[in-house]
Design a protein around this motif. Structure first.
Motif, mmCIF file in Angstrom:
data_model
loop_
_atom_site.group_PDB
_atom_site.id
_atom_site.type_symbol
_atom_site.label_atom_id
_atom_site.label_comp_id
_atom_site.label_asym_id
_atom_site.label_seq_id
_atom_site.Cartn_x
_atom_site.Cartn_y
_atom_site.Cartn_z
ATOM 1 N N PRO A 311 45.712 54.652 38.407
ATOM 2 C CA PRO A 311 46.323 53.632 37.550
ATOM 3 C C PRO A 311 46.099 52.240 38.132
ATOM 4 O O PRO A 311 46.200 52.028 39.326
ATOM 5 C CB PRO A 311 47.804 53.999 37.574
ATOM 6 N N TYR A 312 45.758 51.310 37.273
ATOM 7 C CA TYR A 312 45.583 49.937 37.740
ATOM 8 C C TYR A 312 45.893 48.982 36.591
ATOM 9 O O TYR A 312 45.880 49.366 35.426
ATOM 10 C CB TYR A 312 44.153 49.707 38.241
ATOM 11 N N THR A 313 46.176 47.767 36.931
ATOM 12 C CA THR A 313 46.433 46.722 35.949
ATOM 13 C C THR A 313 45.504 45.545 36.229
ATOM 14 O O THR A 313 45.056 45.349 37.358
ATOM 15 C CB THR A 313 47.895 46.242 36.006
ATOM 16 N N GLU A 314 45.232 44.784 35.207
ATOM 17 C CA GLU A 314 44.339 43.630 35.350
ATOM 18 C C GLU A 314 45.101 42.494 36.022
ATOM 19 O O GLU A 314 45.633 41.598 35.372
ATOM 20 C CB GLU A 314 43.822 43.182 33.978
ATOM 21 N N GLY A 315 45.151 42.529 37.343
ATOM 22 C CA GLY A 315 45.802 41.454 38.082
ATOM 23 C C GLY A 315 44.849 40.301 38.316
ATOM 24 O O GLY A 315 43.783 40.200 37.719
ATOM 25 N N HIS A 316 45.234 39.431 39.239
ATOM 26 C CA HIS A 316 44.419 38.248 39.519
ATOM 27 C C HIS A 316 43.022 38.628 39.995
ATOM 28 O O HIS A 316 42.033 37.983 39.638
ATOM 29 C CB HIS A 316 45.102 37.375 40.581
ATOM 30 N N GLY A 317 42.935 39.701 40.810
ATOM 31 C CA GLY A 317 41.642 40.069 41.364
ATOM 32 C C GLY A 317 40.655 40.510 40.309
ATOM 33 O O GLY A 317 39.534 40.001 40.222
ATOM 34 N N LEU A 318 41.051 41.471 39.465
ATOM 35 C CA LEU A 318 40.152 41.966 38.428
ATOM 36 C C LEU A 318 39.892 40.915 37.363
ATOM 37 O O LEU A 318 38.771 40.800 36.857
ATOM 38 C CB LEU A 318 40.733 43.234 37.805
ATOM 39 N N THR A 319 40.912 40.150 37.020
ATOM 40 C CA THR A 319 40.721 39.074 36.046
ATOM 41 C C THR A 319 39.751 38.031 36.581
ATOM 42 O O THR A 319 38.846 37.573 35.878
ATOM 43 C CB THR A 319 42.063 38.412 35.712
ATOM 44 N N GLY A 320 39.931 37.663 37.851
ATOM 45 C CA GLY A 320 39.001 36.719 38.462
ATOM 46 C C GLY A 320 37.594 37.262 38.506
ATOM 47 O O GLY A 320 36.612 36.530 38.318
ATOM 48 N N MET A 321 37.467 38.585 38.757
ATOM 49 C CA MET A 321 36.157 39.219 38.786
ATOM 50 C C MET A 321 35.481 39.103 37.423
ATOM 51 O O MET A 321 34.294 38.752 37.325
ATOM 52 C CB MET A 321 36.326 40.689 39.180
ATOM 53 N N ARG A 322 36.226 39.393 36.362
ATOM 54 C CA ARG A 322 35.668 39.285 35.015
ATOM 55 C C ARG A 322 35.258 37.850 34.695
ATOM 56 O O ARG A 322 34.215 37.608 34.093
ATOM 57 C CB ARG A 322 36.683 39.770 33.981
ATOM 58 N N GLU A 323 36.080 36.899 35.090
ATOM 59 C CA GLU A 323 35.786 35.498 34.801
ATOM 60 C C GLU A 323 34.558 35.021 35.561
ATOM 61 O O GLU A 323 33.747 34.245 35.046
ATOM 62 C CB GLU A 323 36.995 34.627 35.141
ATOM 63 N N ARG A 324 34.398 35.486 36.801
ATOM 64 C CA ARG A 324 33.197 35.125 37.562
ATOM 65 C C ARG A 324 31.944 35.629 36.853
ATOM 66 O O ARG A 324 30.951 34.902 36.713
ATOM 67 C CB ARG A 324 33.259 35.736 38.963
ATOM 68 N N VAL A 325 31.978 36.880 36.440
ATOM 69 C CA VAL A 325 30.823 37.478 35.784
ATOM 70 C C VAL A 325 30.552 36.788 34.449
ATOM 71 O O VAL A 325 29.399 36.485 34.104
ATOM 72 C CB VAL A 325 31.036 38.991 35.596
ATOM 73 N N ALA A 326 31.614 36.536 33.687
ATOM 74 C CA ALA A 326 31.443 35.888 32.382
ATOM 75 C C ALA A 326 30.865 34.491 32.529
ATOM 76 O O ALA A 326 30.059 34.039 31.704
ATOM 77 C CB ALA A 326 32.784 35.827 31.647
ATOM 78 N N ALA A 327 31.261 33.780 33.587
ATOM 79 C CA ALA A 327 30.755 32.420 33.805
ATOM 80 C C ALA A 327 29.250 32.417 34.048
ATOM 81 O O ALA A 327 28.576 31.412 33.787
ATOM 82 C CB ALA A 327 31.470 31.776 34.991
ATOM 83 N N LEU A 328 28.712 33.533 34.520
ATOM 84 C CA LEU A 328 27.277 33.639 34.788
ATOM 85 C C LEU A 328 26.552 34.416 33.688
ATOM 86 O O LEU A 328 25.400 34.821 33.869
ATOM 87 C CB LEU A 328 27.046 34.328 36.140
ATOM 88 N N ASN A 329 27.250 34.642 32.548
ATOM 89 C CA ASN A 329 26.673 35.366 31.404
ATOM 90 C C ASN A 329 26.259 36.783 31.794
ATOM 91 O O ASN A 329 25.237 37.297 31.305
ATOM 92 C CB ASN A 329 25.470 34.605 30.837
ATOM 93 N N GLY A 330 27.038 37.392 32.675
ATOM 94 C CA GLY A 330 26.728 38.750 33.103
ATOM 95 C C GLY A 330 27.599 39.785 32.408
ATOM 96 O O GLY A 330 28.288 39.500 31.433
ATOM 97 N N TRP A 331 27.556 40.991 32.895
ATOM 98 C CA TRP A 331 28.362 42.080 32.335
ATOM 99 C C TRP A 331 29.102 42.793 33.459
ATOM 100 O O TRP A 331 28.688 42.772 34.611
ATOM 101 C CB TRP A 331 27.485 43.079 31.565
ATOM 102 N N LEU A 332 30.222 43.412 33.101
ATOM 103 C CA LEU A 332 31.065 44.082 34.097
ATOM 104 C C LEU A 332 31.658 45.337 33.486
ATOM 105 O O LEU A 332 32.140 45.322 32.350
ATOM 106 C CB LEU A 332 32.189 43.145 34.563
#
Length: 348
Positions: A311-332
């Motif tokens: 079980p996990y929730t989208e905390g700061h770490g995972l949210t930040g990870m998604r935002e980093r990837v999205a900023a570079l037009n990548g996928w996660l």
């Protein structure tokens, strides 16, 4: 009003007086202190208030010229002497300016019905109003452009602060996890030497984290540049995870020196966050870190061998990870069925 603007208005006032006197003289009217000269002076002095009350100045100028026409002081044009007033009022309100000038032209040329002179003044009026409209559009565009620049600067500042917040979260979360595991090992150690070794490792991790935090605080104070973790630093993450009891396999393919800084930082933080999550899984014993550096993208894959749903929730770490990837037009992709798996592609 600044000194330069006041000087400009004074120069324009003198030029307007001169143009008014020239217009009066051109039609053969006498220049007298009891008639035409005060009219020219009044037109010039009114311009000193053109910035605060542009439409009022235009209306008063029109009244002065129309009154002089009806008083028989001169029969020249009424628009030429009001050129500056017309232009300034046109910047404030084109409808009011056009209405005042139309009434002035009608009143000034009605007695003589001089259509030729009235037509020439009408053309001059149209030219001045067109210039005023164009300049007003330019001022509006410049104001909007400056507003966009300020908004962009504000957005960049907010993004920088958000990025620093992510960096702080990544450093603190990873450090607390690793230090906590080593302290648990020290508490449950069978020998003093084993406990001391675990505490020594935890102390080293804490020291490195303090250096990272100091560097980030330096960014907030604009003292130093923003830290840029390199892909070579991933080896340090692997070493810490191994010291914490995790069996880590690092598989790198390609040339990491060809990876741009933005993609390198994102890859480092993705691996760091994925390792932090893996260390939190009490049943995870092995971890695979796969990095593929190609000319088109950087592929990151971090998979642990945890058993059972995680079980996990989208905390700061995972949210930040998604935002980093999205900023570079990548996928996660994140999977948490059996263990924890993170896969990402960062276009180069």
């Amino acid at each position: 009003m600044s000194v330069s603007l006041a000087r400009l208005d004074a120069v324009l006032a003198v030029l307007t007086m001169t143009c008014a006197l020239a217009s009066i003289a051109s039609v053969g009217a006498p220049l007298t202190w009891s008639g035409t000269i005060p009219v020219a002076i009044a037109l010039g002095l009114l311009l000193l208030a053109r910035r605060r009350h542009p439409v009022v100045v235009l209306a008063l100028s029109a009244a002065v010229l129309t009154g002089a026409q009806y008083a028989g002081l001169f029969g020249g044009g009424v628009i030429w002497p009001m050129t500056v007033a017309v232009f300034t009022a046109g910047l404030a309100s084109l409808p009011w300016t056009a209405a005042i000038c139309a009434l002035t032209l009608a009143a000034a040329h009605a007695p003589a019905m001089d259509l030729a002179r009235g037509g020439a003044e009408l053309l001059w009026l149209a030219l001045v109003l067109a210039l005023a409209h164009g300049y007003r559009q330019h001022l509006r565009w410049r104001a909007e452009h400056e507003a966009r620049l300020r908004e962009a600067a504000t957005t960049r500042l907010a993004e920088q602060r958000l990025q620093i917040a992510r960096e702080l979260h990544d450093v603190v979360a990873h450090t607390l996890t690793v230090v906590g595991l080593h302290l648990n090992v020290a508490a449950e150690a069978d020998s003093l030497a084993e406990a001391q070794e675990s505490i020594k490792v935890a102390s080293g991790v804490r020291k490195k984290a303090m250096a990272d935090l100091t560097s980030l605080i330096g960014v907030l104070r604009d003292v130093s540049g923003e830290p840029q973790p390199e892909l070579s630093s991933i080896a340090d993450l692997v070493s810490r995870a191994r010291e914490a009891g995790l069996d880590v396999t690092l598989d790198e393919r390609g040339d990491p020196t060809e990876v741009p800084a933005a993609q390198a930082m994102a890859a480092f933080r993705i691996v760091q966050e994925a390792m932090t999550n893996a260390l939190k899984h009490s049943d995870a014993r092995r971890l695979l870190v796969h990095l593929d550096y190609s000319a088109r993208q950087v592929r990151v894959e971090v998979v642990d061998d945890g058993t059972g749903p995680v079980p996990y929730t989208e905390g700061h770490g995972l949210t930040g990870m998604r935002e980093r990837v999205a900023a570079l037009n990548g996928w996660l992709e994140i999977e948490a069925d059996d263990g924890f798996a993170v896969r990402a592609g960062l276009p180069v």
